[in-house]
Structure formats: C-alpha cells, structure tokens
Design a protein around this motif. Sequence first.
Motif, PDB file in Angstrom:
ATOM      1  N   ALA A 187      18.337   4.286  16.619  1.00  0.00           N
ATOM      2  CA  ALA A 187      19.172   3.158  16.207  1.00  0.00           C
ATOM      3  C   ALA A 187      19.895   2.534  17.393  1.00  0.00           C
ATOM      4  N   SER A 188      20.075   3.283  18.473  1.00  0.00           N
ATOM      5  CA  SER A 188      20.711   2.710  19.660  1.00  0.00           C
ATOM      6  C   SER A 188      19.809   1.675  20.320  1.00  0.00           C
ATOM      7  N   LEU A 189      18.523   1.687  19.974  1.00  0.00           N
ATOM      8  CA  LEU A 189      17.570   0.707  20.510  1.00  0.00           C
ATOM      9  C   LEU A 189      17.474  -0.538  19.640  1.00  0.00           C
ATOM     10  N   GLY A 190      17.421  -0.340  18.311  1.00  0.00           N
ATOM     11  CA  GLY A 190      17.212  -1.492  17.436  1.00  0.00           C
ATOM     12  C   GLY A 190      17.961  -1.444  16.130  1.00  0.00           C
ATOM     13  N   GLY A 191      18.978  -0.596  16.025  1.00  0.00           N
ATOM     14  CA  GLY A 191      19.783  -0.559  14.823  1.00  0.00           C
ATOM     15  C   GLY A 191      19.085   0.110  13.649  1.00  0.00           C
ATOM     16  N   VAL A 192      19.731   0.079  12.497  1.00  0.00           N
ATOM     17  CA  VAL A 192      19.182   0.683  11.299  1.00  0.00           C
ATOM     18  C   VAL A 192      17.874   0.011  10.890  1.00  0.00           C
ATOM     19  N   TYR A 193      17.693  -1.248  11.278  1.00  0.00           N
ATOM     20  CA  TYR A 193      16.457  -1.957  10.921  1.00  0.00           C
ATOM     21  C   TYR A 193      15.256  -1.362  11.648  1.00  0.00           C
ATOM     22  N   LEU A 194      15.451  -0.887  12.864  1.00  0.00           N
ATOM     23  CA  LEU A 194      14.370  -0.195  13.562  1.00  0.00           C
ATOM     24  C   LEU A 194      14.050   1.119  12.863  1.00  0.00           C
ATOM     25  N   LEU A 195      15.072   1.826  12.396  1.00  0.00           N
ATOM     26  CA  LEU A 195      14.820   3.063  11.655  1.00  0.00           C
ATOM     27  C   LEU A 195      14.018   2.789  10.386  1.00  0.00           C
ATOM     28  N   SER A 196      14.327   1.689   9.705  1.00  0.00           N
ATOM     29  CA  SER A 196      13.553   1.328   8.507  1.00  0.00           C
ATOM     30  C   SER A 196      12.090   1.093   8.864  1.00  0.00           C
ATOM     31  N   LEU A 197      11.846   0.405   9.974  1.00  0.00           N
ATOM     32  CA  LEU A 197      10.472   0.173  10.412  1.00  0.00           C
ATOM     33  C   LEU A 197       9.766   1.478  10.741  1.00  0.00           C
ATOM     34  N   VAL A 198      10.485   2.403  11.368  1.00  0.00           N
ATOM     35  CA  VAL A 198       9.881   3.690  11.734  1.00  0.00           C
ATOM     36  C   VAL A 198       9.483   4.469  10.485  1.00  0.00           C
ATOM     37  N   VAL A 199      10.393   4.549   9.506  1.00  0.00           N
ATOM     38  CA  VAL A 199      10.095   5.306   8.288  1.00  0.00           C
ATOM     39  C   VAL A 199       8.909   4.694   7.558  1.00  0.00           C
ATOM     40  N   MET A 200       8.894   3.368   7.435  1.00  0.00           N
ATOM     41  CA  MET A 200       7.779   2.714   6.738  1.00  0.00           C
ATOM     42  C   MET A 200       6.500   2.755   7.563  1.00  0.00           C
ATOM     43  N   GLY A 201       6.644   2.717   8.888  1.00  0.00           N
ATOM     44  CA  GLY A 201       5.474   2.847   9.742  1.00  0.00           C
ATOM     45  C   GLY A 201       4.799   4.195   9.577  1.00  0.00           C
ATOM     46  N   VAL A 202       5.595   5.247   9.462  1.00  0.00           N
ATOM     47  CA  VAL A 202       5.036   6.580   9.228  1.00  0.00           C
ATOM     48  C   VAL A 202       4.291   6.606   7.901  1.00  0.00           C
ATOM     49  N   ALA A 203       4.880   6.012   6.866  1.00  0.00           N
ATOM     50  CA  ALA A 203       4.221   5.982   5.551  1.00  0.00           C
ATOM     51  C   ALA A 203       2.903   5.226   5.609  1.00  0.00           C
ATOM     52  N   LEU A 204       2.861   4.087   6.308  1.00  0.00           N
ATOM     53  CA  LEU A 204       1.624   3.312   6.433  1.00  0.00           C
ATOM     54  C   LEU A 204       0.553   4.085   7.184  1.00  0.00           C
ATOM     55  N   CYS A 205       0.957   4.791   8.234  1.00  0.00           N
ATOM     56  CA  CYS A 205      -0.012   5.569   9.014  1.00  0.00           C
ATOM     57  C   CYS A 205      -0.566   6.738   8.198  1.00  0.00           C
ATOM     58  N   VAL A 206       0.298   7.358   7.393  1.00  0.00           N
ATOM     59  CA  VAL A 206      -0.170   8.423   6.506  1.00  0.00           C
ATOM     60  C   VAL A 206      -1.202   7.881   5.532  1.00  0.00           C
ATOM     61  N   TYR A 207      -0.917   6.710   4.968  1.00  0.00           N
ATOM     62  CA  TYR A 207      -1.843   6.097   4.015  1.00  0.00           C
ATOM     63  C   TYR A 207      -3.188   5.776   4.678  1.00  0.00           C
ATOM     64  N   ALA A 208      -3.139   5.157   5.859  1.00  0.00           N
ATOM     65  CA  ALA A 208      -4.373   4.764   6.545  1.00  0.00           C
ATOM     66  C   ALA A 208      -5.196   5.987   6.945  1.00  0.00           C
ATOM     67  N   ALA A 209      -4.515   7.019   7.487  1.00  0.00           N
ATOM     68  CA  ALA A 209      -5.238   8.218   7.903  1.00  0.00           C
ATOM     69  C   ALA A 209      -5.831   8.946   6.700  1.00  0.00           C
ATOM     70  N   TRP A 210      -5.090   8.980   5.607  1.00  0.00           N
ATOM     71  CA  TRP A 210      -5.597   9.657   4.419  1.00  0.00           C
ATOM     72  C   TRP A 210      -6.800   8.929   3.828  1.00  0.00           C
ATOM     73  N   GLN A 211      -6.771   7.607   3.829  1.00  0.00           N
ATOM     74  CA  GLN A 211      -7.915   6.843   3.335  1.00  0.00           C
ATOM     75  C   GLN A 211      -9.160   7.118   4.170  1.00  0.00           C
ATOM     76  N   ARG A 212      -8.966   7.181   5.491  1.00  0.00           N
ATOM     77  CA  ARG A 212     -10.101   7.479   6.370  1.00  0.00           C
ATOM     78  C   ARG A 212     -10.589   8.913   6.183  1.00  0.00           C
ATOM     79  N   LEU A 213      -9.659   9.827   5.986  1.00  0.00           N
ATOM     80  CA  LEU A 213     -10.020  11.237   5.839  1.00  0.00           C
ATOM     81  C   LEU A 213     -10.802  11.478   4.558  1.00  0.00           C
ATOM     82  N   ARG A 214     -10.504  10.711   3.527  1.00  0.00           N
ATOM     83  CA  ARG A 214     -11.262  10.848   2.278  1.00  0.00           C
ATOM     84  C   ARG A 214     -12.714  10.464   2.480  1.00  0.00           C
ATOM     85  N   LYS A 215     -12.958   9.521   3.390  1.00  0.00           N
ATOM     86  CA  LYS A 215     -14.331   9.101   3.666  1.00  0.00           C
ATOM     87  C   LYS A 215     -15.020  10.031   4.655  1.00  0.00           C
TER      88      LYS A 215
END
Length: 465
Positions: free
Chosen positions: A136-164
């Motif tokens: 948050a010292s870099l980009g505030g709470v909004y950067l933390l929101s992006l990080v949390v959602m970015g992790v969720a998106l990466c989990v989704y993308a990796a899981w979709q690929r892993l199923r294939k």
Amino acid sequence: MVQTWFPLLLGAALALTQPPSPLGFLAPLPLVWLLTRGGFRFGMLAGMGFWAMHLVWLPLSFVVLFETPWGAVPYLPLVLIKAAIWGVVFGLTRGRPLARAGLWVVQEYLTSLGEIAFPWGFVGYALVDAPGRLLASLGGVYLLSLVVMGVALCVYAAWQRLRKDPVVFSLPALGLFGLGLFWLGLWVMPLPSAQGSQKALLVQGNINPLRKLEGASAEETYLQLTRQGLQAHPDTTVVVWPETAVSGFSPELVALLGSRELISGLETGLTNRAVRVYGGQITHYYDKNRLVPFGENFPWAEVLRPVYRFFFRAFGFNGDLVSRTPGTGYTPLGRYGAFICYESVFPAVARRLVLNGAEVLQLGSNDAWYGPSFGGLQHFQMGRLRAVETGRWLLRAGNDGVTAIIDPYGRVTARIPQRQATYLVGAFGLLQYQTPYVRFGDWAVALAGFLGVIGLRNRAKGTIV
C-alpha cells in the motif's frame, strides 16, 4: 434456486474475508467465481450477500444505541444501492474477467468521491493483517485490491489450463504453485523494525455520545485520566484526546500540560474541529473536511426534510437538522497531521496532510456510535492502512476505542481495551520521507481503468482474460 443462492453465498463469503475477520487470506477463492461469472442479476445478488454481511453492524448498533427498531431501516436501502452498483459493474463486464477486476477497483475509488461518499468494503482491505500490506505504500489500498483480484484471475486462468492439460509438472501446474508461494509470501514476509523516540499519552474517556448531545460535560473525566497518565509517565511529550472531547480548555488543563502539547477534538457546534494547544493557547486548528453523510451533512435537505425529521424524532432527537460546516483544506497542526473519525477511510485525506508537511498522523474518533457491534473494529482496521500508505506513525485516540498506536508498517505497537475509561502511553516517531503513494497518488486506479478498457477490448476479439 441455486442460481439465486450461489451469488448470495459468494458475496457473503467475500464479506467474511474483510475486516475485522481474520480470514483475509481466503479472499481470492470467492473472487475466482465473482470475477468470472454472471451479469447484472448475478452481481446484484452477490452485492446483496456481501453488503448485508459486511454492514450488519449498522442495524445492530443503531437499534441498540437508539433503543428503537427504526434504527435498522437505513440499512436496507444502503445495501440495495451498494448492491446495484455491483450489478452495473457485473453487467458491463459479463464474460470479461479482466475488465471486471479493473472496473471493480475504479468503482471502489468512485465511492470515495462526492458528499454521499461511503468508501467501505474495498477488496484490498483483506490484506490489512498481512505483512504484504506494505504494498500500500506504493499504490494505496487500490493497489492491494488489484493484487487480490489479480491473484484470483491467475488462479482461474491456471486452473482452466490445468483442466485441459492435467500434468503434474506442466506450466499451468507450476504457475499455480508459484502463485501459491507469492500469496503465502504476502502473509509471512518479514517487516522492517520501527523505533519511536517520542512518547504520547492517548486518553479514552468512554463517554456516552447521547449524553454528550444532551449537554453532559466530559472535561473532568479527561482531566482526571490525563493527570493519572502524566503522573505515571512524566516524560510524555504530547497528550491526545479524541474527537469532540470537550468544548473548551480550563486553566487547570493548561497548568497540567506544562510544556507538553495537546492534540484534541473540540466541539464548536458548527464545525468538527481538532486543535493543537501549547503554552495555554490554541496554535493551530483543523476542521473536518469529509463529513458523515446523513449524520453530519444532510444531502438534499429541502427535498428529504420530512424524512429527516421523521428519523430524528424516531431516534429521540429534538430540533431541526443542521449540517456542519466542512473544512476548507488539509493543514497539519504543526507536525501533527490530524484528521477526524470518518476521514480515516479516505486515503486521500492522510496523503494530503503528509504532502503538506505532517510528520506523524493523529486520528481522533468517536466510535461509540457503533455501539456493541463490530463496526468500530472494522473502522479501526481500515484506518490502519493510512499509516502504511503514508509511511507515518498513527496515534489513534477513540472516545470508547479503538485507542492504539500504529507504526509506519501497519503494526499495532500499543493498544488498550475498548469501552473503558483509561489511557494509553506509547512511543512514536516523527518522519519526513514520502512514500511512492504520497508522491504519485492513486495511480493504481488509473491502471485499473486501463485494465478495464483492455479487458473490454479483448473480449471483443474473443479473448476471455
């Protein structure tokens, strides 16, 4: 039936990862579905589940504090309005996970603007108990929101690929493993030490706010606790009283302080003010800029006057509604960046105070309005991030708590129990450096908007993420 309950449960599950819950580490899990499923209806239902759970303190506190079931009535329209905003974001980004993540953060930012701003429920607050909040010292709470959602998106993308390609050492599998290590690292990473050379006495009067509205004085309580604290800790350099602690300062207080500073809330009637007292004089003052909508400020008063009057009578208040006068700037009280109660959930307030020279943050609050609910703890946890964003110590004095000292990395270094008339003594430091967030502001919101546009454009080309 499943189509109705599933988004409701997802929203409620995400709410359980928000302060003051200790389950923030689970936040990416419900977001995997929330970012990748449904449109307006799905988002509306998910929002209802989230906000009904996240704001359940509101009816709990108002009904108990005002001793009337009418205290629960404002809860329903607030939940529906906040849920509708989610519905709009979900409707615009159906089938566009990246766009949804970006626009989600943009709508978080937009809820901090305007006279009815209510910036609650940001996804990034899931990291408030994690050492990774240092981002948050870099980009505030909004950067933390992006990080949390970015992790969720990466989990989704990796899981979709892993199923294939369900191979143990495939690239998607390794990606999931690496993502897990990154997320774990945010929760176990070490933080630098922080030492303070100054000593503060924070006083918690535990005064019933309704009795104060009826004219009860709190001065003797604060004088007595301050006297006890200074006798036990004569090397104290500054005394801190909470929001609207008193309506004036007696000669006895001036003699008690001696050469020490006092930072205190001052009840003036028309403004919500914080002042610095030194040498028997008020040397600086700060008037609260971000007023509580429908509490300190009454939007659309002419149109809604009958509604306001009805609830005033239901809550036991006499007289007509009068909005407080907001401040006109963010001027520190000397070295102290004083801000007041509700302002602690606005990242821009603390940032402006530091830009204007504040070397330590001081928050005066009166969370007794939350009653016995967890609302006060939620407010406290969100406000902790202002210390991280600005790289400043935070002295938080609450009427009934939470009274605490937070270091520049968001650690609570000293704290006293809520709902007790007592005091806290602890160390803090004066700092002058500026974090990237202080220097560059809400650049993470601009990045989120860019990702939202890219996500919408990629969907048009047949790309999901």
